[in-house]
Write a protein that holds these residues in place. Structure first.
Motif, PDB file in Angstrom:
ATOM      1  N   PHE A  27      12.771  -2.624  -2.528  1.00 54.79           N
ATOM      2  CA  PHE A  27      11.404  -2.178  -2.419  1.00 54.79           C
ATOM      3  C   PHE A  27      10.567  -2.918  -3.452  1.00 54.79           C
ATOM      4  CE2 PHE A  27      11.411   1.444   0.406  1.00 54.79           C
ATOM      5  CZ  PHE A  27      12.773   1.726   0.480  1.00 54.79           C
ATOM      6  N   PRO A  28       9.367  -3.359  -3.097  1.00 52.08           N
ATOM      7  CA  PRO A  28       8.498  -3.969  -4.093  1.00 52.08           C
ATOM      8  C   PRO A  28       8.028  -2.920  -5.083  1.00 52.08           C
ATOM      9  CG  PRO A  28       7.326  -3.670  -2.037  1.00 52.08           C
ATOM     10  CD  PRO A  28       8.759  -3.294  -1.777  1.00 52.08           C
ATOM     11  N   ALA A  29       7.718  -3.381  -6.307  1.00 50.46           N
ATOM     12  CA  ALA A  29       7.258  -2.438  -7.315  1.00 50.46           C
ATOM     13  C   ALA A  29       5.875  -1.911  -6.985  1.00 50.46           C
ATOM     14  CB  ALA A  29       7.227  -3.116  -8.686  1.00 50.46           C
ATOM     15  N   SER A  34      -3.091  -0.704   1.433  1.00 48.34           N
ATOM     16  CA  SER A  34      -4.509  -1.025   1.521  1.00 48.34           C
ATOM     17  C   SER A  34      -5.039  -1.580   0.211  1.00 48.34           C
ATOM     18  CB  SER A  34      -5.301   0.228   1.901  1.00 48.34           C
ATOM     19  OG  SER A  34      -5.155   1.202   0.895  1.00 48.34           O
ATOM     20  N   LEU A  35      -4.163  -2.201  -0.589  1.00 45.57           N
ATOM     21  CA  LEU A  35      -4.553  -2.590  -1.926  1.00 45.57           C
ATOM     22  C   LEU A  35      -5.573  -3.718  -1.934  1.00 45.57           C
ATOM     23  CD1 LEU A  35      -1.068  -2.441  -3.602  1.00 45.57           C
ATOM     24  CD2 LEU A  35      -2.795  -0.679  -3.430  1.00 45.57           C
ATOM     25  N   LEU A  36      -5.607  -4.537  -0.917  1.00 50.53           N
ATOM     26  CA  LEU A  36      -6.576  -5.625  -0.860  1.00 50.53           C
ATOM     27  C   LEU A  36      -7.775  -5.275  -0.012  1.00 50.53           C
ATOM     28  CD1 LEU A  36      -4.266  -8.722  -0.488  1.00 50.53           C
ATOM     29  CD2 LEU A  36      -5.629  -8.092  -2.472  1.00 50.53           C
ATOM     30  N   GLU A  37      -7.889  -4.044   0.418  1.00 50.63           N
ATOM     31  CA  GLU A  37      -8.981  -3.665   1.295  1.00 50.63           C
ATOM     32  C   GLU A  37     -10.105  -2.955   0.555  1.00 50.63           C
ATOM     33  OE1 GLU A  37      -7.493  -1.469   4.563  1.00 50.63           O
ATOM     34  OE2 GLU A  37      -5.912  -2.907   4.999  1.00 50.63           O
ATOM     35  N   GLY A  38      -9.989  -2.812  -0.766  1.00 48.14           N
ATOM     36  CA  GLY A  38     -11.037  -2.169  -1.515  1.00 48.14           C
ATOM     37  C   GLY A  38     -11.037  -0.670  -1.390  1.00 48.14           C
ATOM     38  N   GLN A  39      -9.962  -0.065  -0.869  1.00 47.58           N
ATOM     39  CA  GLN A  39      -9.882   1.365  -0.731  1.00 47.58           C
ATOM     40  C   GLN A  39      -9.137   1.943  -1.919  1.00 47.58           C
ATOM     41  OE1 GLN A  39      -7.949   2.123   2.963  1.00 47.58           O
ATOM     42  NE2 GLN A  39      -9.425   1.000   4.180  1.00 47.58           N
ATOM     43  N   PRO A  40      -9.320   3.242  -2.210  1.00 54.53           N
ATOM     44  CA  PRO A  40      -8.531   3.852  -3.282  1.00 54.53           C
ATOM     45  C   PRO A  40      -7.052   3.731  -2.981  1.00 54.53           C
ATOM     46  CG  PRO A  40     -10.320   5.286  -2.615  1.00 54.53           C
ATOM     47  CD  PRO A  40     -10.282   4.170  -1.626  1.00 54.53           C
ATOM     48  N   GLY A  61      -4.744  -7.400 -13.245  1.00 49.93           N
ATOM     49  CA  GLY A  61      -5.477  -8.315 -12.390  1.00 49.93           C
ATOM     50  C   GLY A  61      -4.828  -8.565 -11.051  1.00 49.93           C
ATOM     51  N   LEU A  62      -3.827  -7.749 -10.702  1.00 49.34           N
ATOM     52  CA  LEU A  62      -3.019  -8.020  -9.512  1.00 49.34           C
ATOM     53  C   LEU A  62      -3.839  -7.987  -8.242  1.00 49.34           C
ATOM     54  CD1 LEU A  62      -0.233  -8.463  -8.296  1.00 49.34           C
ATOM     55  CD2 LEU A  62       0.027  -6.000  -8.201  1.00 49.34           C
ATOM     56  N   LEU A  63      -4.727  -7.023  -8.108  1.00 51.38           N
ATOM     57  CA  LEU A  63      -5.424  -6.816  -6.854  1.00 51.38           C
ATOM     58  C   LEU A  63      -6.904  -7.138  -6.953  1.00 51.38           C
ATOM     59  CD1 LEU A  63      -3.646  -3.500  -6.025  1.00 51.38           C
ATOM     60  CD2 LEU A  63      -3.136  -5.748  -5.159  1.00 51.38           C
ATOM     61  N   SER A  64      -7.323  -7.702  -8.030  1.00 53.92           N
ATOM     62  CA  SER A  64      -8.732  -8.035  -8.173  1.00 53.92           C
ATOM     63  C   SER A  64      -9.037  -9.328  -7.441  1.00 53.92           C
ATOM     64  CB  SER A  64      -9.090  -8.185  -9.651  1.00 53.92           C
ATOM     65  OG  SER A  64      -8.420  -9.298 -10.205  1.00 53.92           O
ATOM     66  N   ARG A  65     -10.292  -9.670  -7.360  1.00 56.34           N
ATOM     67  CA  ARG A  65     -10.696 -10.889  -6.670  1.00 56.34           C
ATOM     68  C   ARG A  65     -10.544 -12.125  -7.555  1.00 56.34           C
ATOM     69  NH1 ARG A  65     -16.018  -9.211  -3.048  1.00 56.34           N
ATOM     70  NH2 ARG A  65     -15.010  -7.539  -1.880  1.00 56.34           N
ATOM     71  N   LYS A  66      -9.922 -11.971  -8.708  1.00 53.52           N
ATOM     72  CA  LYS A  66      -9.661 -13.124  -9.549  1.00 53.52           C
ATOM     73  C   LYS A  66      -8.530 -13.966  -8.991  1.00 53.52           C
ATOM     74  CE  LYS A  66     -11.307 -10.894 -13.782  1.00 53.52           C
ATOM     75  NZ  LYS A  66     -10.959 -10.477 -15.161  1.00 53.52           N
ATOM     76  N   ALA A  67      -7.762 -13.424  -8.053  1.00 53.34           N
ATOM     77  CA  ALA A  67      -6.679 -14.198  -7.444  1.00 53.34           C
ATOM     78  C   ALA A  67      -7.282 -15.344  -6.642  1.00 53.34           C
ATOM     79  CB  ALA A  67      -5.833 -13.307  -6.563  1.00 53.34           C
ATOM     80  N   SER A 145       0.349 -10.709  -6.239  1.00 52.73           N
ATOM     81  CA  SER A 145      -0.946 -10.637  -5.559  1.00 52.73           C
ATOM     82  C   SER A 145      -1.005 -11.605  -4.391  1.00 52.73           C
ATOM     83  CB  SER A 145      -2.074 -10.932  -6.550  1.00 52.73           C
ATOM     84  OG  SER A 145      -1.924 -12.233  -7.096  1.00 52.73           O
ATOM     85  N   LEU A 146      -0.440 -12.805  -4.561  1.00 55.85           N
ATOM     86  CA  LEU A 146      -0.459 -13.782  -3.468  1.00 55.85           C
ATOM     87  C   LEU A 146       0.531 -13.399  -2.371  1.00 55.85           C
ATOM     88  CD1 LEU A 146      -0.819 -17.166  -5.367  1.00 55.85           C
ATOM     89  CD2 LEU A 146      -2.578 -15.648  -4.485  1.00 55.85           C
ATOM     90  N   LEU A 147       1.661 -12.799  -2.741  1.00 55.22           N
ATOM     91  CA  LEU A 147       2.588 -12.332  -1.713  1.00 55.22           C
ATOM     92  C   LEU A 147       1.953 -11.237  -0.874  1.00 55.22           C
ATOM     93  CD1 LEU A 147       5.967 -12.227  -3.678  1.00 55.22           C
ATOM     94  CD2 LEU A 147       5.355 -13.763  -1.817  1.00 55.22           C
ATOM     95  N   GLU A 148       1.211 -10.344  -1.498  1.00 57.42           N
ATOM     96  CA  GLU A 148       0.546  -9.300  -0.733  1.00 57.42           C
ATOM     97  C   GLU A 148      -0.561  -9.886   0.136  1.00 57.42           C
ATOM     98  OE1 GLU A 148      -1.555  -4.938  -1.304  1.00 57.42           O
ATOM     99  OE2 GLU A 148      -0.914  -6.083  -3.036  1.00 57.42           O
TER     100      GLU A 148
END
Length: 520
Positions: A27-29, A34-40, A61-67, A145-148
């Motif tokens: 399982f991924p950590a 919906s982590l990249l969809e801007g939802q809670p 910074g995993l899910l921010s738009r800095k990726a 972040s890129l894998l997601e």
């Protein structure tokens, strides 16, 4: 049983102690779809005692738009570039795709790492339906972040094109490039939400010819290509989520699949060394977004050995995680998942079970080896027993047995005419299209291996296997069967159509081998 719940907004981070528990075992950590969809983001983990302490590792910074990525391309299984998009012009042009495939094919073994680097360039890729989805970057970015992002892109392409495959991508090149332009701007992620993108995508998908019972090919989960054939309940599983503007007769349908991957290692004396089940409940919805549905699971379903439910034998798993849209107010009491999914495909639940299956293994192999060193004659007798219930069956069973070098001929005696065996790439391939539960099949294979050295201290004829023989591996699919015993009791929809036609519901259960290895 331990229960942990963390809630927060996408882009915020939490960190736990790494190395504790078994959260990384299959399982991924990072939990939540919906982590990249801007939802809670809502993450729920259930652990048993033997699973140890829960682990949560999420960088800020995993899910921010800095990726930021430099290039994205899709390659076929043979390395042919199907899609290529350069966002920043800083990574060497189209030759990067050829460089990636050379590095990939030059690695030993079948399992390639998902993250590779060449100079100051990093390659992150996932493989989906025989295609390689690759992102490159020269920045120091979290690979998770890129894998997601790549996983979300695979889901988007499946939603808008109908299914993800080489033929589908080739027919919808313009649509794929339009999606990439909306999802990524100068390499920065804008959105991966199917609902938000439907307002901007104008290109219609080019679908293949309609499904026909007289032209069945390898159609599997949601229309993807797998080993199983002749299992598609409807052509809707491979149609785009967004219907054509000129076609207003699309059906309201829901597809729910319980899919399990079985990994087994059996010693040469028949003892079980390792068993692991990775399961998913996958949903593909063609209903309007926000339509509520309730999924009832087996009431005896429990998480961890400390929890017991019902009066019969419990159906236990070690770990379970849920999609962020799932409401669990009825899960503890009635094992009901309530959700309002968007249109498209998502994974409702993931679970894992190790070392303790409630039912016998589906297959047992009984090998017998006789080797004449003087003549170089090698005789291998294989008896395969299927321990499934009599009403169940296994499809597309294939046994792969590596052979010593220098095999020059093969003679065979098979127990049924529909079986076939052949030599290829230094191994014996024994194909059984269909195996009924409770049956036994056998094959006698004789081969000439001249000049093969034998074990020291053995006579001219011995039952010890020669060097290079084995281990055997099995691949198969088990329709309408789950190794964990988990079943979907019901699928209820709160959607009320305008006309008289009720939504169509399709529920399937499927198990297939991931790594089923038997030592000789």
């Amino acid at each position: 049983m331990r229960r942990g719940c963390w809630e927060g907004k996408a882009g915020q981070g939490w960190a736990g102690k790494a190395g504790q528990g078994r959260a990384g075992a299959g399982f991924p950590a990072v939990r939540g779809e919906s982590l990249l969809e801007g939802q809670p983001t809502r993450v729920l983990l259930f652990r048993g005692r033997r699973a140890g302490q829960a682990q949560l590792l999420l960088s800020p910074g995993l899910l921010s738009r800095k990726a930021m990525i430099s290039q994205f391309f899709i390659l076929s299984s043979k390395g042919d570039p199907l899609i290529y998009k350069d966002f920043r012009g800083d990574c060497g042009g189209r030759d990067v795709a050829e460089l990636f495939y050379r590095k990939l094919t030059g690695l030993p073994g079948d399992e390639s790492p998902v993250v590779m680097h060449h100079g100051d360039r990093h390659f992150i890729h996932v493989r989906h339906s025989g295609l390689y989805l690759v992102a490159t970057t020269s920045e120091n970015i979290s690979p998770f972040s890129l894998l997601e992002l790549l996983s979300r892109l695979a889901t988007l392409l499946g939603d808008y094109c109908g299914s993800l495959g080489e033929g589908t991508i080739s027919r919808n090149v313009a649509l794929v490039y339009e999606l990439l332009d909306e999802v990524l701007d100068y390499g920065y992620v804008q959105t991966t939400s199917t609902e938000m993108l439907r307002n901007f995508i104008q290109t219609e998908a080019v679908v293949s010819k309609p499904f026909s019972l007289f032209d069945l090919s390898s159609v599997g989960l949601f229309g993807a290509e797998t080993q199983q054939s002749k299992v598609a309940p409807s052509s809707a599983a491979s149609r785009p989520v967004l219907s054509s503007r000129s076609d207003q007769s699309q059906k309201n349908e829901v597809f729910l699949d319980v899919v399990e991957r079985l990994s087994v290692l059996i010693a040469s004396n028949g003892s079980l060394l390792k068993v692991d089940v990775q399961g998913e409940i996958r949903l593909k919805s063609f209903l309007p977004s926000g339509s509520e549905m309730r999924i009832g699971l087996t009431e005896e379903f429990c998480v961890g050995k400390s929890e017991l439910r019902g009066y019969g034998p419990g159906i236990r798993v070690d770990e379970v995680s849920f999609h962020s849209s799932v409401h669990l107010d009825e899960f503890e009491s009635h094992r009901i998942l309530r959700l309002q999914p968007p249109q498209g495909e998502l994974t409702v639940m993931r679970y894992q079970l190790s070392d303790d299956l409630p039912s016998p293994l589906p297959f047992r192999l009984f090998p017998s080896v006789q080797w004449d060193r003087g003549s170089g004659r090698l005789q291998v007798y294989l008896k395969l027993r299927c321990d499934l219930p009599p009403k169940s069956q296994a499809l597309n069973v294939r046994l792969h047995l590596p052979l010593p070098r220098g095999v020059v001929s093969l003679s065979q005696e098979l127990s049924s005419p529909e079986q076939k065996a052949e030599l290829g790439e230094g191994a014996l391939h024994w194909d059984l299209p269909r195996v009924q539960g409770g049956s036994q099949l056998s094959g006698l294979f004789q081969m000439d291996v001249p000049g093969l050295p034998g074990p020291p201290g053995q006579g001219s004829s011995t039952s010890a296997p020669p060097l290079g023989l084995g281990p055997a591996s099995l691949s198969f699919e088990l329709p309408r069967h789950t190794c964990s015993g988990l079943q979907v009791r019901f699928l209820r929809l709160a959607f009320r159509p305008c006309g008289n036609a009720n939504p169509h519901k399709w529920v399937r259960h499927l198990s297939h081998s991931d790594a089923y290895v038997i030592r000789i």
